[in-house]
Scaffold this motif. Structure first.
Motif, PDB file in Angstrom:
ATOM      1  N   GLY A   1      18.974   4.036  32.093  1.00 48.97           N
ATOM      2  CA  GLY A   1      19.246   5.460  31.934  1.00 48.97           C
ATOM      3  C   GLY A   1      18.043   6.293  32.318  1.00 48.97           C
ATOM      4  O   GLY A   1      17.486   6.130  33.410  1.00 48.97           O
ATOM      5  N   LEU A   2      17.615   7.186  31.420  1.00 50.83           N
ATOM      6  CA  LEU A   2      16.490   8.074  31.677  1.00 50.83           C
ATOM      7  C   LEU A   2      15.394   7.849  30.640  1.00 50.83           C
ATOM      8  O   LEU A   2      15.674   7.636  29.466  1.00 50.83           O
ATOM      9  N   GLN A   3      14.169   7.920  31.094  1.00 50.82           N
ATOM     10  CA  GLN A   3      13.016   7.762  30.217  1.00 50.82           C
ATOM     11  C   GLN A   3      12.091   8.963  30.423  1.00 50.82           C
ATOM     12  O   GLN A   3      11.772   9.309  31.555  1.00 50.82           O
ATOM     13  N   THR A   4      11.684   9.605  29.339  1.00 47.29           N
ATOM     14  CA  THR A   4      10.777  10.747  29.429  1.00 47.29           C
ATOM     15  C   THR A   4       9.409  10.350  28.896  1.00 47.29           C
ATOM     16  O   THR A   4       9.294   9.834  27.785  1.00 47.29           O
ATOM     17  N   ILE A   5       8.379  10.579  29.719  1.00 46.50           N
ATOM     18  CA  ILE A   5       7.011  10.238  29.326  1.00 46.50           C
ATOM     19  C   ILE A   5       6.117  11.451  29.540  1.00 46.50           C
ATOM     20  O   ILE A   5       6.445  12.348  30.320  1.00 46.50           O
ATOM     21  N   GLU A   6       4.994  11.474  28.850  1.00 48.32           N
ATOM     22  CA  GLU A   6       4.040  12.570  28.977  1.00 48.32           C
ATOM     23  C   GLU A   6       2.695  12.010  29.410  1.00 48.32           C
ATOM     24  O   GLU A   6       2.196  11.040  28.817  1.00 48.32           O
ATOM     25  N   LEU A   7       2.118  12.604  30.442  1.00 44.39           N
ATOM     26  CA  LEU A   7       0.863  12.123  31.003  1.00 44.39           C
ATOM     27  C   LEU A   7      -0.216  13.190  30.864  1.00 44.39           C
ATOM     28  O   LEU A   7       0.062  14.388  30.934  1.00 44.39           O
ATOM     29  N   ASN A   8      -1.441  12.734  30.672  1.00 41.43           N
ATOM     30  CA  ASN A   8      -2.576  13.640  30.749  1.00 41.43           C
ATOM     31  C   ASN A   8      -2.929  13.872  32.210  1.00 41.43           C
ATOM     32  O   ASN A   8      -2.883  12.950  33.027  1.00 41.43           O
ATOM     33  N   LEU A   9      -3.265  15.105  32.552  1.00 38.38           N
ATOM     34  CA  LEU A   9      -3.695  15.425  33.912  1.00 38.38           C
ATOM     35  C   LEU A   9      -5.182  15.150  34.065  1.00 38.38           C
ATOM     36  O   LEU A   9      -5.929  15.294  33.100  1.00 38.38           O
ATOM     37  N   PRO A  10      -5.649  14.756  35.246  1.00 38.19           N
ATOM     38  CA  PRO A  10      -4.908  14.572  36.502  1.00 38.19           C
ATOM     39  C   PRO A  10      -4.044  13.314  36.484  1.00 38.19           C
ATOM     40  O   PRO A  10      -4.336  12.358  35.762  1.00 38.19           O
ATOM     41  N   ALA A  11      -2.984  13.338  37.296  1.00 32.74           N
ATOM     42  CA  ALA A  11      -2.025  12.232  37.294  1.00 32.74           C
ATOM     43  C   ALA A  11      -1.383  12.099  38.666  1.00 32.74           C
ATOM     44  O   ALA A  11      -1.490  12.983  39.524  1.00 32.74           O
ATOM     45  N   VAL A  12      -0.686  10.970  38.848  1.00 30.76           N
ATOM     46  CA  VAL A  12       0.075  10.705  40.077  1.00 30.76           C
ATOM     47  C   VAL A  12       1.549  10.590  39.704  1.00 30.76           C
ATOM     48  O   VAL A  12       1.907   9.841  38.787  1.00 30.76           O
ATOM     49  N   VAL A  13       2.407  11.337  40.405  1.00 30.39           N
ATOM     50  CA  VAL A  13       3.845  11.317  40.160  1.00 30.39           C
ATOM     51  C   VAL A  13       4.556  10.994  41.471  1.00 30.39           C
ATOM     52  O   VAL A  13       4.244  11.599  42.509  1.00 30.39           O
ATOM     53  N   THR A  14       5.496  10.040  41.439  1.00 33.85           N
ATOM     54  CA  THR A  14       6.298   9.751  42.634  1.00 33.85           C
ATOM     55  C   THR A  14       7.731  10.216  42.393  1.00 33.85           C
ATOM     56  O   THR A  14       8.264  10.081  41.296  1.00 33.85           O
ATOM     57  N   THR A  15       8.336  10.764  43.436  1.00 33.16           N
ATOM     58  CA  THR A  15       9.613  11.468  43.294  1.00 33.16           C
ATOM     59  C   THR A  15      10.806  10.603  43.670  1.00 33.16           C
ATOM     60  O   THR A  15      10.748   9.793  44.593  1.00 33.16           O
ATOM     61  N   ASP A  16      11.909  10.837  42.949  1.00 33.41           N
ATOM     62  CA  ASP A  16      13.172  10.180  43.255  1.00 33.41           C
ATOM     63  C   ASP A  16      14.119  11.192  43.894  1.00 33.41           C
ATOM     64  O   ASP A  16      13.835  12.392  43.936  1.00 33.41           O
TER      65      ASP A  16
END
Length: 249
Positions: free
Chosen positions: A162-177
């Motif tokens: 399903g869906l998973q929500t996470i929280e990251l501290n910046l700076p960070a790397v995000v890849t898009t779907d």
């Protein structure tokens, strides 16, 4: 807040891919090239963050020969502020690309790196993860929703269950779907403006990176031709063919 968006030049996804006669590679002669679709989504998300007042600058970066400047200009027409071309004779493997991007990140110091989860030519889905590991940044892959709040980014990602929500501290790397957004079309005025936006050209030597390729392409083959279907007279005959010919049961 500064956002870095890597973009890649690939064969347009509407074009039927041809294989060279010697099966050494894909034939790129007279083939329409375009920005990788996942990269388009990354650019669109960065532009939306800028329009929302979250980001102040978007930098588009691409690795390759001079031809990849076309895709950088496309990103500039879509809303990026400036571009960087890392000039290489051939496309490096995922690890070399990650090392080059790491050097750019260290030089530009963006708060967020948004990139496509994979390219449609090699389909490796590796560079984003490798970049995050090399930078020792938190990462969120397969993002279907991105929210930046203060010094944190909340990412909803698609997983098998399903869906998973996470929280990251910046700076960070995000890849898009694919379902993160629907990229806009560049307007003619913005295409003209993109020609005047700054585009810097750097070499791997400028960035202090030695480019190598640890992956050897052995052969490329087109998919097997699909065979015509057949009609069966009974359920028993169908079960027999599924079991003894198709071997799926």
């Amino acid at each position: 807040m500064k956002i870095l968006v890597p973009v890649k030049r690939v064969i347009d996804y509407n074009v039927k891919v041809r294989v060279k006669s010697d099966n050494s590679d894909v034939d790129l002669a007279n083939v329409k090239m375009a920005m990788n679709p996942f990269c388009e989504i990354a650019v669109e998300e960065a532009v939306r963050l800028k329009e929302a007042g979250v980001a102040s600058e978007i930098i588009a970066v691409s690795i390759g020969d001079k031809a990849c400047q076309e895709q950088i200009r496309t990103a500039l027409a879509l809303g990026a502020d400036r571009g960087i071309q890392i000039d290489t004779e051939s496309a490096p493997d995922a690890l070399s690309a990650a090392k080059l991007l790491k050097a750019v990140v260290q030089e530009e110091q963006p708060t967020l790196v948004i990139m496509g989860k994979q390219s449609i030519d090699s389909d490796n889905n590796q560079t984003g993860q490798m970049l995050a590991a090399l930078l020792d940044y938190p990462q969120a892959t397969f993002a279907s929703e991105v929210k930046v709040e203060g010094d944190k980014v909340q990412v909803t990602r698609e997983i098998d269950g399903g869906l998973q929500t996470i929280e990251l501290n910046l700076p960070a790397v995000v890849t898009t779907d694919l379902r993160l957004n629907e990229p806009r079309y560049a307007s003619l005025p913005n295409i003209m403006k993109a020609k005047r936006k700054p585009l810097d050209v750097k070499t791997p030597a400028d960035l202090g990176v030695e480019v190598g390729n640890k992956v050897t392409l052995m052969a490329v083959n087109p998919p097997a031709e699909r065979q015509a279907g057949i009609k069966v007279a009974s359920v028993d005959e169908l079960m027999d063919k599924l079991k003894n010919e198709a071997k799926v049961i």
